[in-house]
Structure formats: structure tokens, C-alpha cells
Design a protein around this motif. Sequence first.
Motif, PDB file in Angstrom:
ATOM      1  N   ALA A  11       0.841  -1.203   0.000  1.00 39.81           N
ATOM      2  CA  ALA A  11       0.000   0.000   0.000  1.00 39.81           C
ATOM      3  C   ALA A  11       0.874   1.252   0.000  1.00 39.81           C
ATOM      4  O   ALA A  11       0.588   2.236  -0.695  1.00 39.81           O
ATOM      5  CB  ALA A  11      -0.919  -0.003   1.216  1.00 39.81           C
ATOM      6  N   ASN A  12       1.951   1.236   0.763  1.00 45.43           N
ATOM      7  CA  ASN A  12       2.847   2.397   0.791  1.00 45.43           C
ATOM      8  C   ASN A  12       3.585   2.552  -0.531  1.00 45.43           C
ATOM      9  O   ASN A  12       3.894   3.677  -0.950  1.00 45.43           O
ATOM     10  CB  ASN A  12       3.832   2.284   1.956  1.00 45.43           C
ATOM     11  CG  ASN A  12       3.138   2.469   3.299  1.00 45.43           C
ATOM     12  OD1 ASN A  12       2.101   3.101   3.371  1.00 45.43           O
ATOM     13  ND2 ASN A  12       3.718   1.902   4.349  1.00 45.43           N
ATOM     14  N   LEU A  14       2.230   1.884  -3.340  1.00 43.61           N
ATOM     15  CA  LEU A  14       1.204   2.552  -4.170  1.00 43.61           C
ATOM     16  C   LEU A  14       1.174   4.050  -3.864  1.00 43.61           C
ATOM     17  O   LEU A  14       1.056   4.879  -4.771  1.00 43.61           O
ATOM     18  CB  LEU A  14      -0.163   1.929  -3.901  1.00 43.61           C
ATOM     19  CG  LEU A  14      -1.349   2.580  -4.610  1.00 43.61           C
ATOM     20  CD1 LEU A  14      -1.243   2.361  -6.114  1.00 43.61           C
ATOM     21  CD2 LEU A  14      -2.672   2.015  -4.093  1.00 43.61           C
ATOM     22  N   LEU A  15       1.295   4.398  -2.593  1.00 37.02           N
ATOM     23  CA  LEU A  15       1.310   5.809  -2.210  1.00 37.02           C
ATOM     24  C   LEU A  15       2.496   6.532  -2.845  1.00 37.02           C
ATOM     25  O   LEU A  15       2.354   7.638  -3.377  1.00 37.02           O
ATOM     26  CB  LEU A  15       1.379   5.927  -0.685  1.00 37.02           C
ATOM     27  CG  LEU A  15       1.422   7.339  -0.115  1.00 37.02           C
ATOM     28  CD1 LEU A  15       0.076   8.020  -0.254  1.00 37.02           C
ATOM     29  CD2 LEU A  15       1.838   7.323   1.368  1.00 37.02           C
ATOM     30  N   VAL A  16       3.663   5.904  -2.807  1.00 33.09           N
ATOM     31  CA  VAL A  16       4.859   6.516  -3.406  1.00 33.09           C
ATOM     32  C   VAL A  16       4.651   6.685  -4.913  1.00 33.09           C
ATOM     33  O   VAL A  16       4.975   7.737  -5.483  1.00 33.09           O
ATOM     34  CB  VAL A  16       6.101   5.646  -3.115  1.00 33.09           C
ATOM     35  CG1 VAL A  16       7.304   6.126  -3.914  1.00 33.09           C
ATOM     36  CG2 VAL A  16       6.426   5.670  -1.630  1.00 33.09           C
ATOM     37  N   PHE A  17       4.069   5.670  -5.558  1.00 39.30           N
ATOM     38  CA  PHE A  17       3.834   5.742  -7.006  1.00 39.30           C
ATOM     39  C   PHE A  17       2.856   6.875  -7.336  1.00 39.30           C
ATOM     40  O   PHE A  17       3.114   7.692  -8.223  1.00 39.30           O
ATOM     41  CB  PHE A  17       3.287   4.412  -7.506  1.00 39.30           C
ATOM     42  CG  PHE A  17       2.749   4.465  -8.907  1.00 39.30           C
ATOM     43  CD1 PHE A  17       1.379   4.388  -9.142  1.00 39.30           C
ATOM     44  CD2 PHE A  17       3.594   4.604  -9.994  1.00 39.30           C
ATOM     45  CE1 PHE A  17       0.882   4.446 -10.428  1.00 39.30           C
ATOM     46  CE2 PHE A  17       3.096   4.680 -11.291  1.00 39.30           C
ATOM     47  CZ  PHE A  17       1.739   4.595 -11.512  1.00 39.30           C
ATOM     48  N   LEU A  18       1.742   6.931  -6.598  1.00 38.39           N
ATOM     49  CA  LEU A  18       0.742   7.968  -6.890  1.00 38.39           C
ATOM     50  C   LEU A  18       1.303   9.361  -6.600  1.00 38.39           C
ATOM     51  O   LEU A  18       1.044  10.317  -7.353  1.00 38.39           O
ATOM     52  CB  LEU A  18      -0.514   7.731  -6.053  1.00 38.39           C
ATOM     53  CG  LEU A  18      -1.316   6.490  -6.431  1.00 38.39           C
ATOM     54  CD1 LEU A  18      -2.477   6.282  -5.475  1.00 38.39           C
ATOM     55  CD2 LEU A  18      -1.827   6.578  -7.869  1.00 38.39           C
ATOM     56  N   GLY A  19       2.085   9.482  -5.540  1.00 35.85           N
ATOM     57  CA  GLY A  19       2.722  10.771  -5.247  1.00 35.85           C
ATOM     58  C   GLY A  19       3.660  11.188  -6.367  1.00 35.85           C
ATOM     59  O   GLY A  19       3.700  12.361  -6.769  1.00 35.85           O
ATOM     60  N   GLY A  20       4.402  10.205  -6.900  1.00 29.42           N
ATOM     61  CA  GLY A  20       5.308  10.497  -8.013  1.00 29.42           C
ATOM     62  C   GLY A  20       4.565  10.957  -9.252  1.00 29.42           C
ATOM     63  O   GLY A  20       5.002  11.894  -9.942  1.00 29.42           O
ATOM     64  N   GLN A  21       3.440  10.330  -9.543  1.00 33.60           N
ATOM     65  CA  GLN A  21       2.662  10.721 -10.722  1.00 33.60           C
ATOM     66  C   GLN A  21       2.065  12.117 -10.545  1.00 33.60           C
ATOM     67  O   GLN A  21       2.040  12.931 -11.472  1.00 33.60           O
ATOM     68  CB  GLN A  21       1.540   9.710 -10.969  1.00 33.60           C
ATOM     69  CG  GLN A  21       2.036   8.343 -11.424  1.00 33.60           C
ATOM     70  CD  GLN A  21       2.889   8.434 -12.669  1.00 33.60           C
ATOM     71  OE1 GLN A  21       2.506   8.969 -13.699  1.00 33.60           O
ATOM     72  NE2 GLN A  21       4.115   7.913 -12.585  1.00 33.60           N
ATOM     73  N   LEU A  22       1.593  12.405  -9.335  1.00 33.15           N
ATOM     74  CA  LEU A  22       1.039  13.736  -9.078  1.00 33.15           C
ATOM     75  C   LEU A  22       2.123  14.799  -9.254  1.00 33.15           C
ATOM     76  O   LEU A  22       1.905  15.849  -9.867  1.00 33.15           O
ATOM     77  CB  LEU A  22       0.463  13.779  -7.661  1.00 33.15           C
ATOM     78  CG  LEU A  22      -0.150  15.107  -7.197  1.00 33.15           C
ATOM     79  CD1 LEU A  22      -1.283  15.516  -8.126  1.00 33.15           C
ATOM     80  CD2 LEU A  22      -0.659  14.989  -5.762  1.00 33.15           C
ATOM     81  N   ALA A 153      -8.552   3.900   4.757  1.00 35.78           N
ATOM     82  CA  ALA A 153      -9.608   2.932   4.457  1.00 35.78           C
ATOM     83  C   ALA A 153      -9.108   1.867   3.483  1.00 35.78           C
ATOM     84  O   ALA A 153      -9.447   0.680   3.597  1.00 35.78           O
ATOM     85  CB  ALA A 153     -10.823   3.648   3.881  1.00 35.78           C
ATOM     86  N   LEU A 154      -8.293   2.281   2.504  1.00 39.46           N
ATOM     87  CA  LEU A 154      -7.741   1.332   1.527  1.00 39.46           C
ATOM     88  C   LEU A 154      -6.914   0.265   2.219  1.00 39.46           C
ATOM     89  O   LEU A 154      -7.040  -0.938   1.954  1.00 39.46           O
ATOM     90  CB  LEU A 154      -6.887   2.091   0.507  1.00 39.46           C
ATOM     91  CG  LEU A 154      -6.169   1.241  -0.533  1.00 39.46           C
ATOM     92  CD1 LEU A 154      -7.113   0.880  -1.650  1.00 39.46           C
ATOM     93  CD2 LEU A 154      -4.969   1.980  -1.110  1.00 39.46           C
ATOM     94  N   GLN A 155      -6.060   0.699   3.158  1.00 37.62           N
ATOM     95  CA  GLN A 155      -5.206  -0.258   3.856  1.00 37.62           C
ATOM     96  C   GLN A 155      -6.052  -1.196   4.728  1.00 37.62           C
ATOM     97  O   GLN A 155      -5.800  -2.402   4.766  1.00 37.62           O
ATOM     98  CB  GLN A 155      -4.201   0.492   4.728  1.00 37.62           C
ATOM     99  CG  GLN A 155      -3.124   1.225   3.938  1.00 37.62           C
ATOM    100  CD  GLN A 155      -2.226   2.050   4.818  1.00 37.62           C
ATOM    101  OE1 GLN A 155      -2.658   3.006   5.457  1.00 37.62           O
ATOM    102  NE2 GLN A 155      -0.963   1.704   4.857  1.00 37.62           N
TER     103      GLN A 155
END
Lengths: 177, 278
Positions: A11-12, A14-22, A153-155
Motif C-alpha cells: 500500500a505504501n 502505491l502511495l509513493v507511485f501515486l505521489g510520483g505521478q502527481l 480505508a484502503l489499507q
Amino acid sequence: MDPRWIVIVLANALLVFLGGQLNHYLAHWSVSVFLLGAAIPLAGLRLRFHPGLIAMFLSGLLVDAARPPVFFGSSALLYATLFTCWHSIRLRLKRDGLAPQVIGALVANLVLFLAQPLLLGIDAAKGTSLSRLVVDLLFSELAVALVIPWFFALQEQALLLCGVDLANEARQPGGAL
Amino acid sequence: MSPLHFIRQRPFAVLGIVILLWLLVPVALKRLARVSLFEFGAPADFAASYARDLQQYWSLRTRSTNELIETARDLANLNASYEVRIQENDTLREEVHRLEDVLRLPSSSEYRTEIARVVRRDFSTWSQRLVIRKGRNAAIPVGAPVIFTGGVVGRVSEVYAYTAVVDLISSPTLRIAAMVDGDSRPFSFQGGPNPPFAQARGSVEFVPLDIFASPESPKRIVTAGLGGVFPPGIVIGHVQNLELDTGGLFKSGTVLLDPRLNELHEVAVLIPLNPEQQ
């Protein structure tokens, strides 16, 4: 094998990936967001110490692998330290509801953000302007406050899918530790 | 006391043990872990990059035929002018080789160009980096200069199997020897600081006192070619004001970089053909 730390690490990631895309899209306006503090609340509020420490340490290694050259493991040690501090005081804190998640994430994000120049060195610290620092910090805290309810909630749902019911475990005697 | 009981009762002691153990892990193992974890995350960035290219393709498909014809016509005009410049460049290159032979000068470095798509832009508060879609698979070396149509992009700082990380020219960790276009005296350029919602910028130091710049007549800053990393004469940016520095012996100023640096989609990596001459 207890899958909870694997789920948290993924999950983390995924967070790093989404932060990178943003940040990829925000680069056009010379601003960025720092979301790494959002990785701590669930582990801090819900996980027992042993799996939580493993999850936070491995998440930190993932974060370091994707960042500019720093001492590899510095984020892992920071995450582990923040998690340990949170875990040691959490019995005295309210653990249910949105407020602990949001406040905890904002504080953790602020600490991690301000620790970056110490990790990256004096050149990086001197090479940024105060206006950029303030704007990025404000945007980061706002983004974390918006993202954390969803991410938390996702986690929890991901753990439920793997058969780990944290809410039920917390009601057991000694389940909070 | 059982280990699990110890972990639960002494969390800070456990943290201290973890920190100590991590510090004792060999550097080679840490490096292997770092590279492995980077490669673990690379496919996700790759997939996002290809998804963006696909999105752009389908958005272009919605354009009318007339629009596409006009764009193709404009590109054809541009290509024609580039063809002429390529021919002029070839003539000049032959002249340079002939003069090098006559004067017995060492041959200047030649480069081959490797075009790479940008996978992800990482313009954080503390550093400015790009991840590009080529790495060891395209024989890209660490330290290779990276350019685009507007000039210098930066320098390759890390190379992985299929990706490479480029430190941008606006990053405070990058220093280049620069000079004013038309002048041969070198000075220092360093990236940053980059204010929000503004053009990327850098700063110059040790500029000779007889060089003047103003917003009405900015000076173009180009690479000096010292150090053998960047070929000379590639555009860095423009300086609009130069002020006396604290020592009074030189000037310093802020350089405005190309605004297109914030939205790069494709770059060119210059790979030296004779690396031993670098």
C-alpha cells in the motif's frame, strides 16, 4: 505467515507511485507535494509493534530507492523512529475516528518534510527558496489531509481481504500492543 | 523474557537494535537492495508513461484532418530548414577535421545521440530530476550530458537496466562551467533556487566585471566545454542582471532557464564516442 506487513508495504508503494505521478504533473508549475507522512497512521494506530516496525522499515527502504542519493535507509530509520514514538504513546491517544488519522499524518508529514535537507545535504538546503518551501509544505499538508481518509480505508480493506481484522483484534485483551 | 514479550515491552530498545544492525549491513548489500527496490518500482512508472503516450495518441486522433495537414506542413517547413542546417553542420565539421589535421590538434570529442522519452519528472523542493526511458540497455553512461531543443537539460546521475536518472540543470546539486555567448571567459553556473509558479532558474558566479546584463539586453549563457562533460556552446539560459558580489572582484546573477524544462517529454543523451578523451 502473517500478511499484514506485506499489505502495508505494498500500500505504501502505491502511495509513493501515486505521489510520483502527481508530482510529474505538478512539475509544470514548479510545485510538488510530499505525501510520505500518510504512510504512518494506520501502522501507528492499528498495527502491533513487531509487524508495524517491519512494515515501516521496508516502506522507508522503498521510499529511499526512488529518491535522490541519500544514505540508503535514512527514510527507513526515520519511519521506524516515528512509528516507535507513536506506538509508545498511542494507548494514551484516541484511536478511533478521523481526527487521529489526519492529525497524526500531518505531524508525521511535517517532521519527514523538514528532515529532508538534513538527509540530502547542505547544497540541497541552500538551493531552495523559502517561498518554494512554504508553498510545497502547504500543498503537501493539504494533500495529506485529503488523501489520508481514503488511504487509511484502503489499507484497512486490503487487510480485511487478507483475513486480518484490525478492529476485532484491538478489542481483544492486549490486542493494542 | 521471551523475544515477543521483549519486543512489546521495550520498543525503543528494539528500535536501537534495528538501527545498529542496519548500520552494520555491508554497503554492497545496501546498494544491491537500493537498485533492486528501484527496479521493483520502475515498471509502474513505465506503464504510466506508456499510458500517457497512448492518451496523447488518442487525443491527436480526435483532431480534424485539416488541423493535421496544417501541422504536418509546418513540420515539413521546419524539417527543410533543419536539413539545410545539417548540411552546413557537416561542412563545418569537415572543415574542423581538416584544420585539426593541418595544425596537428587533438580531435574534439564526438558524441552519438540517444533520444529518450521522459518517464517521470521529479521536481521536489530539494532536487530536480527526470527519469528517462533508457538505461544500460542503450549503453548510457553515468555523467553523460543531456540536452533538448532549447539547450542543456542536465547530466545523467544514475543508470539502471532500462531507465536512467537525470539531474536537471535547475537542481542545486549541478554545477557547470559556463560563459557568455561570444565571450570565452568561463565562470560557474549552479542550478536553483526555484521559486513556485515561476520559470526554472540558476545562478552564475565569478562573472568578469566587464560583462553587463539587463532585462532590456539579457546575455545568453552557454556551456564553456571545460571538464569535458558538456560540449561548448550549448545554451543554458539568459541572465538579466549581474551585480557585484561581496568580494568585489566578480559579478554574480540569476539565470532564467528555458520554461520548457518544466514540461519535457523527450530528451537527447549525448554519449561520447571516445570516452577516454573525457
